[in-house]
Scaffold this active site. Sequence first.
Site, PDB file in Angstrom:
ATOM      1  N   ASP A 103       0.735  -1.259  -0.140  1.00 22.74           N
ATOM      2  CA  ASP A 103       0.117  -0.007   0.021  1.00 22.74           C
ATOM      3  C   ASP A 103       0.877   1.278   0.034  1.00 22.74           C
ATOM      4  O   ASP A 103       2.047   1.027  -0.031  1.00 22.74           O
ATOM      5  CB  ASP A 103      -1.048  -0.192   1.191  1.00 22.74           C
ATOM      6  CG  ASP A 103      -2.379   0.328   0.922  1.00 22.74           C
ATOM      7  OD1 ASP A 103      -2.678   1.451  -0.028  1.00 22.74           O
ATOM      8  OD2 ASP A 103      -3.103  -0.020   1.460  1.00 22.74           O
ATOM      9  N   TRP A 130      -2.610   3.806  -5.800  1.00 24.10           N
ATOM     10  CA  TRP A 130      -3.672   4.514  -6.183  1.00 24.10           C
ATOM     11  C   TRP A 130      -3.538   5.362  -7.453  1.00 24.10           C
ATOM     12  O   TRP A 130      -4.051   6.286  -7.679  1.00 24.10           O
ATOM     13  CB  TRP A 130      -4.149   5.531  -5.063  1.00 24.10           C
ATOM     14  CG  TRP A 130      -4.082   5.032  -3.705  1.00 24.10           C
ATOM     15  CD1 TRP A 130      -4.246   3.497  -3.200  1.00 24.10           C
ATOM     16  CD2 TRP A 130      -3.340   5.557  -2.319  1.00 24.10           C
ATOM     17  NE1 TRP A 130      -3.778   3.552  -2.045  1.00 24.10           N
ATOM     18  CE2 TRP A 130      -3.370   4.497  -1.375  1.00 24.10           C
ATOM     19  CE3 TRP A 130      -3.046   6.961  -2.132  1.00 24.10           C
ATOM     20  CZ2 TRP A 130      -2.839   4.907  -0.045  1.00 24.10           C
ATOM     21  CZ3 TRP A 130      -2.444   7.268  -0.794  1.00 24.10           C
ATOM     22  CH2 TRP A 130      -2.524   6.184   0.198  1.00 24.10           C
ATOM     23  N   GLY A 131      -2.599   4.913  -8.285  1.00 25.64           N
ATOM     24  CA  GLY A 131      -2.337   5.636  -9.612  1.00 25.64           C
ATOM     25  C   GLY A 131      -1.617   6.732  -9.439  1.00 25.64           C
ATOM     26  O   GLY A 131      -1.486   7.456 -10.475  1.00 25.64           O
ATOM     27  N   GLN A 132      -1.154   7.152  -8.358  1.00 24.42           N
ATOM     28  CA  GLN A 132      -0.058   8.039  -8.100  1.00 24.42           C
ATOM     29  C   GLN A 132       1.492   7.804  -9.148  1.00 24.42           C
ATOM     30  O   GLN A 132       1.722   6.539  -9.404  1.00 24.42           O
ATOM     31  CB  GLN A 132       0.155   8.219  -6.662  1.00 24.42           C
ATOM     32  CG  GLN A 132      -1.061   8.476  -5.714  1.00 24.42           C
ATOM     33  CD  GLN A 132      -1.668   9.820  -6.102  1.00 24.42           C
ATOM     34  OE1 GLN A 132      -1.037  10.681  -6.313  1.00 24.42           O
ATOM     35  NE2 GLN A 132      -2.941   9.918  -6.020  1.00 24.42           N
ATOM     36  N   ALA A 133       1.844   9.057  -9.077  1.00 30.69           N
ATOM     37  CA  ALA A 133       3.282   9.147  -9.677  1.00 30.69           C
ATOM     38  C   ALA A 133       3.469   8.648 -10.858  1.00 30.69           C
ATOM     39  O   ALA A 133       4.225   7.741 -11.386  1.00 30.69           O
ATOM     40  CB  ALA A 133       4.271   8.557  -8.787  1.00 30.69           C
ATOM     41  N   ASP A 142      -9.721   3.719  -3.446  1.00 31.13           N
ATOM     42  CA  ASP A 142     -10.179   2.542  -3.118  1.00 31.13           C
ATOM     43  C   ASP A 142     -11.737   2.194  -3.738  1.00 31.13           C
ATOM     44  O   ASP A 142     -12.404   3.311  -3.763  1.00 31.13           O
ATOM     45  CB  ASP A 142     -10.441   2.336  -1.506  1.00 31.13           C
ATOM     46  CG  ASP A 142      -9.107   2.213  -0.769  1.00 31.13           C
ATOM     47  OD1 ASP A 142      -8.040   1.784  -1.452  1.00 31.13           O
ATOM     48  OD2 ASP A 142      -9.216   2.112   0.633  1.00 31.13           O
TER      49      ASP A 142
END
Length: 447
Positions: free
Chosen positions: A155, A226-229, A247
Amino acid sequence: MTTFLSLTTAAAVLTLARGSNALVRPGNVGKLPALGWNSWNAFGCDIDAAKIMTAANEVVNLGLKDLGYEYINIDDCWSVKSGRDASTQRMVPDPEKFPDGISGLADQIHDLGLKVGIYSSAGLTTCAGYPASLGYEDIDAQTFAEWGIDYLKYDNCGVPSNWTDAYTYCVPDPGSKSTNGTCPDNKNPAPAGYDWRTSLTAERYRRMRDALVSVDRTILYSLCNWGQADVNDWGNETGNSWRTTGDITPSWPRIAAIANENSFLMNYVDFWGYPDPDMLEVGNGNLTLAENRAHFALWAAMKSPLIIGTALDSISQDHLAILSNKILLKFHQDPVVGRPAHPYKWGYNPDWTFDPAHPAEYWSGASSVLGGTLVLMLNSEDTKQRRTAVWKEIPELKDVLGRQGKRRTGFRVTDVWTGKDLGCVRDHYSVELESHDVAALVVGRAC
């Protein structure tokens, strides 16, 4: 010419190919999208060994193991919350929840012919405030290997300030209605051409990848950032799957929003790498049966990891039938065709419209195992609507129609939900659908 860089250990091979970077593991682990069960959507932090073993036994008893579901994954809240062992620096399983430890539980799950997964975070604490793995990657990877772990969900919580990225990536989640999605409120965008592989987020996830590759056990690596970066650009060389959104919840608006966002990422899907729109909510909340069907069909067609998230000892026969659909699972686990279904027409909206309430409605995908093309038609509206699949609009059928000329314009069609042979269907197939339902077809040989 494709070039490769290989990092070889006794346990794994990391293969990086220009244009198709992928984390390739021994025994084809991670080549196909994962099938399994996870504790979080059903139980949150209220977990123990008995609940995990109940799920494992039900995967066997309900016939899910025979259909390919194999991972039994323990999510957050499994360890002693107060901290690591002072002498070994290892995380400690909560003795009240897991009296035989994680290794003892893993042995029991393995005895059923299943695999076991565990959870941590690329930060100082997990999302529920338990010890996490940033700075302890080697210790934790070795510990997980010794316990017999086969899968790690990793996570993105508990990130300290010194590991915060310099820029903020645009993840339009839930987003607003606009072509391809935008983030108008992003006050800290990266400059044009910025390589997110150099970000601290990417480095945090690489550190655990390298630790997992170095241990003498093959552990599937599921990134959950979470799709970041811009993880879609580097996720495949780092893990076997990577989360693309925040989520999921057991509500149709959230499922539709995630399906919409993930639908724009299908070019990233192929063997060894899978954008992950989060675990399944089939059987949870107040979703209608139609919404459960649409949720599962879209996730299977996108070749997303299919991780069940409901209490299997109380699942209804209707929900079990959805999770057990052999045709969708065969498409999902195709050993020859790694590409997913793609939207070929948006339907409710003009093509390529980013609309969280109305994802693309018309999908098609090639298959080596179904004897034809998988076709989905979704009703994203709140009322009953008619949807029509026109054969000449479906990419996989255009060449066949061209070769047939005007003499034959039909195909043999099978209903995915009932298994019924619908016969030779000319030109198009039309169906009336309840709100948020999906028609699923296998369009076979020309006739």
